[in-house]
Scaffold this active site. Structure first.
Site, PDB file in Angstrom:
ATOM      1  N   CYS A 279     -43.418 101.128 -87.770  1.00  0.00           N
ATOM      2  CA  CYS A 279     -43.637 101.644 -89.125  1.00  0.00           C
ATOM      3  C   CYS A 279     -43.851 100.561 -90.159  1.00  0.00           C
ATOM      4  O   CYS A 279     -44.153 100.852 -91.312  1.00  0.00           O
ATOM      5  CB  CYS A 279     -42.448 102.481 -89.561  1.00  0.00           C
TER       6      CYS A 279
ATOM      7  N   CYS B 212     -37.419 100.724 -92.764  1.00  0.00           N
ATOM      8  CA  CYS B 212     -36.975 100.589 -91.389  1.00  0.00           C
ATOM      9  C   CYS B 212     -38.180 100.909 -90.537  1.00  0.00           C
ATOM     10  O   CYS B 212     -38.974 101.764 -90.875  1.00  0.00           O
ATOM     11  CB  CYS B 212     -35.841 101.532 -91.075  1.00  0.00           C
TER      12      CYS B 212
END
Lengths: 740, 480
Positions: free
Chosen positions: B101, B421
């Site tokens: 991500c 994250c």
């Protein structure tokens, strides 16, 4: 709905009074019953716990405000580990044990028939009586913790699930699974239990949050369980559906009969009728299903009482206690923890040791002298771990991460960091000496040198050492990842810290450990050698290997003597027989060592060479007697003596030599105590578990009877059957016993 | 004082690096208007948009770096395909990076590295994710048979290979929905994380609702100015995100848990959804930007990547990384005006906020004396976040950085922090976490600028540069 829950949680009542094992708290309309034995790491269904539980149940069920209840343990890693064994042993008579069982049945019947739903919230071991408690509840929720295991291990203690287990389990998981669980006693992990229908819902384990992971996981389990309990009371949570197809099939009497028959045959084949518990379990299940619950519960409690009084159960319980004792380090905490362990020799043994070491997070160096040898050894470790991946007890990621701690090499690089070196090189004193000297030149001063030998005296090996206090024997059994026993051998010079360290490493490797004194063959090999010598004589007397195997397994040995020789290796057996024969003289005679040597010459080294007493073909389970061995047996043929050659006599000839040697080891101080003697014989050599080990066997069978038999054999064969002094002492005085 | 601060935050002997501008395509729920495209099409849209908005001369772009998570095998160097299609010079090298991500964060920090090393002055960074189409493969057995078929010489061999195909061979292989190392899906992990911190369903739904409401407000007020319109070839023009759906607590409360059943708390409504979208930023050395007459939007100063246990701490990165980057630059939580945290799951954000507020967590898991401290909510993701705007994995990082710059300009702040994250939605390996610290400055415009602080060991870096040169030579040879 959640907001409502939060508000409700605030109005709680905590009721503890003076109870120490069981407490409860009422959150709104849900009673949370918590179990926590303050005196132990695990919860057991002791008298005290049962009494308090009954009181709590009375209060909870008598409280109209309570609409549902949750049963949970406050201990991380243990729900209820089972009934208190000592409580059963203290009973004395079958009747008392039976009444104990029916009390348990009544308590759980109350739980089952409780007007309010009771939810068992399981984290950690849920075994025996603990499982019976859980399956009496309306609903079961378990954590996916690795420590969460469910099972009915009673059969391993020669008992049966005596508090309704034989009656409820078949209904819950179906007849075949119930038999499997109760007859094998194996542990079932939470995910499997869910699939079987043993638990209704699973809860994840949690990582650290605002509290420690274990604490929070139990709290979370409780929160989920409270939600479910409330849902069950409100009828918002449905009961788990049962497996309809199986139930339908089992509805037919002939199907059930077929199941009973199959299970019966299987049990008979495996136990040879030596273990009464499995048969009784089948009987109880059958009684419950075919004659109704009253008959079932009655059969259960009565058979439970009967089984508790059998010598088999006593033997197995003795082994259980012994095993617990041998999982402790009586030498204290070592000065230094072993963080790097180096293994010399990547053969079956070396690689096996590497496998059980590296998966405990210890940096492991596996050294061999050839690339081929090393490669084979590393493959073995990989395969061992990968088999666990296939069984899903390990993820492939965990496997790789474990293997990253294993270094395979051909040189001594990195040995300067080793805290312990275990050598598993060829059994030859000169080679061992050479290796010891090479190793001592590269290892740091604190490093321990452990030698894995099955017969060479440690003091002879240590003679080449500059620091004999750091030399110790660690005798592993093959296959290392399956055999539980580790025999540790100390010499007069071995320091206590060295011993403590070796025991600590063994315990870390998951071993059951006996620590014995030095001498030819130590304890285990020394006991086995006379029995194998006798087995060879029996073969020479014209008993074929299959018959010999039947006789030994018929006595309770899990592996027949001929098969055992093939497994150990005929060359090893010949080697040991010759060495020990030299050390102990004619007492270790019997069969002709030349027979073994001839076999070795012909390449019949046992399973590893494809031929021994039997022929081994890859992929074939069936084994046939090696036809070429007959010619050899013919050459060494001896005439049997009709007075000592009945089947039973042959069995006793084999066993009494084993037992006598074990007792002699205790007499000579090789063994520290009879408990270790029993554990070593059963876990290392496969001495019949139903007899509990040589020492318990002397106690239960009677030393006098053994001496009597030996005297009869002595008349024919001489000093090989002369009973040792300690055995004679016990024969003379029946009050003398090895186990209290 | 502002001037003074900016001088001290600049590092001696390190070039100041600035964000000139950033754009993104509208983020759409996967399977909607973009569904017939390919990943590089969306990338092309973002890159073209950046060219149009900044007017940067194509020939001065030294390098293009693009991020992607789920790769289309036909366009494995998606950076190059998108750049060529967007009309960038075919003399500009382009490479693709991946880091779950935070892939476009990786693209941006790689760009920062190239500039700091003196390799480049002008770099375009960005990322694209296209979840409307993912590679679904034949099973391994089938692939093996097909590959052997290529090599088979005789008809007999071919027939025997074809004959070996069984029903089982035909089962397709979907992209892993689980973490490779732990075999756990991201949503499942988020649910466990929420449970570990005692985050309730209500807290999660409330946070998700906040995200949607704030996004709607920002959309209505025209604050999402990083969006450039995208003409779907042969179809209509898309100019707004379509995942923003402020509903009500009642509506959200009706949903069943999506991962942990039946007692879980993470639902479709409080998770980020599968999204198609692309983003791009233009990064330059300060001197170059000024020489070209740009008014940069922000300094990019410093960054930190951290990793932790992929099982229990998968999504806790922001808690670990934020204090690190603050301490490195001598700032405290109070100094920060704008926080932009990637919202993988509402439960994950709330868990991070609880972790930052916990002394126990700081002492037992982070080795700190006391808690990190919680960002004030009025500074936190005030224009919506991944939960509402959408989360095309590799495009989110640039959106976060551009949003910080725009918010600082709008709200008049000085410093901003980006934290994400690396949660691969349902697909990837998210043990890397990333935090950027951004700082506003009034030096260039009346509005604010962002800084992301940069650190690199120069010893290591020179080796890195050498490798990079070699790769570039290769890629040049390949392309020309």
């Amino acid at each position: 709905m959640n907001q409502k829950t939060q508000v409700q949680i605030q109005c709680t009542t905590i009721v503890s009074l003076t109870r120490t094992h069981v407490s409860y708290e009422i959150k709104d309309d849900v009673a949370i019953i918590r179990i926590n034995d303050p005196n132990s790491k695990v919860n057991t269904l002791s008298v005290q716990l049962q009494q308090e539980m009954t009181e709590v149940m009375n209060e909870v069920l008598g409280n109209e405000a309570v609409k549902s209840a949750v049963l949970i343990s406050s201990k991380p890693g243990c729900f209820i580990a089972g009934a208190d064994i000592n409580m059963i042993q203290a009973c004395g008579t079958a009747e008392k044990v039976s009444s104990l069982s029916s009390e348990g049945q009544k308590m759980f019947e109350r739980v089952e028939k409780s007007p309010i739903p009771i939810v068992a919230a399981i984290n950690g071991s849920c075994l025996g009586g603990g499982l019976e408690f859980a399956i009496a509840c309306r609903y079961r929720i378990a954590t996916k913790n690795k420590k969460t295991v469910l099972g009915t291990p009673e059969v391993m203690l020669g008992l049966l699930p005596g508090a309704g287990g034989t009656q409820r389990l078949p209904k819950m998981v179906g007849l075949p699974s119930a038999f499997d669980m109760m007859l094998t006693g194996r542990n079932i992990r939470a995910d499997k239990a869910k699939k079987m229908g043993l638990v209704d819902q699973l809860v994840d384990t949690l990582g650290p949050g605002l509290k420690g992971p274990e604490e929070r996981t139990i709290e979370y389990l409780e929160e989920v369980a409270v939600g479910v309990a409330r849902g069950l009371a409100d009828k918002k949570v449905p009961m788990t559906k049962t497996k309809k197809i199986q139930e339908y099939v089992m509805g037919f009497e002939f199907v059930r009969n077929q199941v009973y028959k199959t299970v019966n045959n299987k049990v008979m084949k495996q136990t040879k009728g030596l273990y009464p518990a499995p048969m009784k379990i089948i009987e109880c299940v059958k009684a419950g299903i075919e004659q109704g619950p009253d008959a079932g519960y009655l059969a259960e409690s009565q058979n439970f009482g009967k089984l508790a009084m059998t010598s088999e159960s006593r033997a197995l319980i003795g082994l259980y206690h012994g095993q617990v004792a041998c999982k402790k380090n009586r030498f204290g905490v070592p000065d230094r923890e072993v963080k790097t362990l180096a293994i010399l020799g990547a053969g079956l043994m070396g690689a096996g040791i590497a496998q059980v070491t590296v998966d405990k997070g210890v940096n492991t160096i596996l050294k061999d002298t050839t690339v081929e040898g090393l490669s084979r050894g590393q493959q073995q470790v990989y395969k061992g771990l990968n088999d666990r991946v296939k069984k899903r007890s390990l993820t492939s990621f965990e496997r790789d991460s474990i293997l990253s701690k294993l270094t395979g090499q051909l040189d001594y690089g990195g040995f300067e960091k080793a805290d312990m070196v275990v050598e598993a090189v060829f059994e030859d004193l000169n080679i061992k000496h050479a290796v010891l000297k090479e190793v001592e030149a590269v290892i740091p001063p604190h490093c321990i040198f452990a030698t894995n030998t099955s017969a060479l005296p440690i003091k002879d090996i240590a003679a080449a050492s500059k620091r004999p206090d750091k030399v110790i024997g660690m005798h592993y059994f093959s296959p290392v990842d399956k055999m539980q026993l580790l025999e540790i051998i100390t010499t007069d010079k071995t320091s206590r810290d060295t011993t403590a360290s070796a025991v600590a490493v063994g315990l870390k490797q998951g071993k059951v450990i006996i620590v014995v004194g030095d001498g030819p063959g130590f304890y285990t090999t020394r006991c086995l050698a006379p029995m194998l010598a006798e087995a060879v004589r029996v073969l020479q007397e014209g008993v074929d290997p299959k018959k010999l195997d039947t006789l030994t397994t018929g006595f309770g040995f899990p592996v027949g003597a001929a098969t055992l020789a093939d497994e150990v290796g005929i060359d090893v057996a010949a080697h040991v027989a010759e060495d020990l024969g030299k050390a102990f003289g004619s007492r270790f005679g019997g069969g002709n060592v030349e027979l073994l040597k001839t076999m070795v010459e012909k390449g019949f080294k046992g399973r590893k060479s494809g031929k021994g007493c039997y022929i081994y073909q890859p992929g074939l389970k069936r084994k046939d007697i090696n036809p070429e061995i007959e010619e050899i047996l013919e050459r060494f043929k001896m005439t049997p003596h009709p007075t000592v050659s009945s089947d039973s006599d042959v069995q006793y000839r084999l066993v009494t030599r084993f037992v006598n040697e074990a007792v002699l080891c205790l007499q000579e101080g090789i063994l520290n105590n009879p408990v270790e003697g029993d554990i070593g014989a059963v876990f290392g050599l496969g001495f019949p578990p139903c007899l509990g080990g040589p020492f318990r066997y002397v106690d239960s069978f009677g030393a006098d009877k053994i001496v009597e038999k030996m005297r009869r054999f002595e008349d024919v064969y001489g000093n090989q059957f002369t009973p040792c002094q300690l055995l004679l002492d016990h024969a003379k005085d029946p009050s003398k016993r090895f186990h209290k | 004082t502002i001037y003074f601060l900016s001088k001290t935050l600049a590092k001696p002997n390190v070039k100041n690096i600035v964000l000139v501008d950033g754009v993104r395509t509208p983020f759409l729920l996967s399977g909607t208007s973009y569904s017939d495209l390919m990943p590089h099409d969306l990338g092309r849209g973002a890159l073209q948009g950046l060219l149009n908005r900044t007017g940067v001369p194509k020939e001065i772009v030294d390098h293009i770096i693009y991020g992607i998570v789920i790769q289309e095998v036909k366009t494995s160097n998606v950076a190059r395909e998108a750049a060529l299609g967007a009309g960038f010079s075919d003399k500009t090298p382009a490479h693709t990076v991946t880091m779950a991500c935070i892939s476009s964060n990786q693209a941006m920090t790689s760009a920062v590295g190239l500039i700091a090393a003196g390799q480049c002055d002008v770099v375009v960074a960005g990322g694209v994710e296209f979840m409307s189409d993912v590679p679904i493969r034949h099973s391994r057995k089938m692939r093996k048979t097909m590959l052997s078929l290529n090599k088979a010489k005789t008809l007999g061999q071919r027939l025997s290979l074809l004959g070996s195909i069984r029903m089982g061979h035909l089962m397709p292989e979907l992209p892993a929905v689980a973490e490779f190392s732990t075999a756990e899906s991201m949503g499942h992990s988020a649910d466990r994380l929420a449970a570990a911190f005692g985050v309730t369903r209500v807290e999660q739904d409330e946070y998700a609702l906040r995200s949607h409401r704030l996004a709607k407000k920002a959309q209505d007020e025209g604050l999402l100015s990083d969006i450039i319109s995208f003409q779907v070839p042969g179809k209509n023009i898309i100019s707004a995100d379509n995942g923003i759906r402020p509903t009500s607590m009642e509506q959200m409360g009706k949903l069943k848990p999506a991962f942990v059943k039946p007692h879980g708390t993470v639902t479709a409504a409080n998770s980020s959804f599968l999204t198609d979208g692309a983003s791009a930023v233009l990064i330059m050395s300060e001197e170059k930007a000024l020489a070209l007459g740009y008014k940069p939007k922000a300094y990019l100063r410093d960054f930190v990547y951290v990793s932790q246990d992929p099982k229990d701490q998968l999504l806790l990165g922001p808690t670990y990384a934020t204090p690190k980057v603050l301490e490195k630059s001598g700032l405290t939580m109070e100094d920060i005006d704008v926080f932009e945290f990637h919202e993988a799951f509402a439960g994950q954000i709330v868990a991070n906020l609880k972790a930052m507020d916990s002394d126990w967590f700081a002492q037992n898991c982070m080795g700190r004396k006391s808690k990190v401290g919680v960002p004030p909510m009025e500074k936190f993701n005030t224009w919506g976040g991944s939960l509402s705007l959408g989360h095309p994995f590799a495009a989110t990082g640039c959106r976060l950085v551009t949003t910080v710059a725009h918010r600082l300009q709008k709200e008049g702040g000085q410093y901003g922090v980006v934290a994400a994250c690396a949660a691969g939605g349902q697909v990837f390996l998210p043990k890397y976490t990333y935090a950027q610290l951004a700082r506003a400055d009034t030096e260039y415009s009346r509005g604010a600028t962002v800084q992301v602080f940069l650190v690199h060991s120069f010893g290591l870096f020179s080796v890195h540069v050498l490798c990079m040169k070699m790769t570039m030579c290769k890629s040049v040879q390949k392309h020309f």
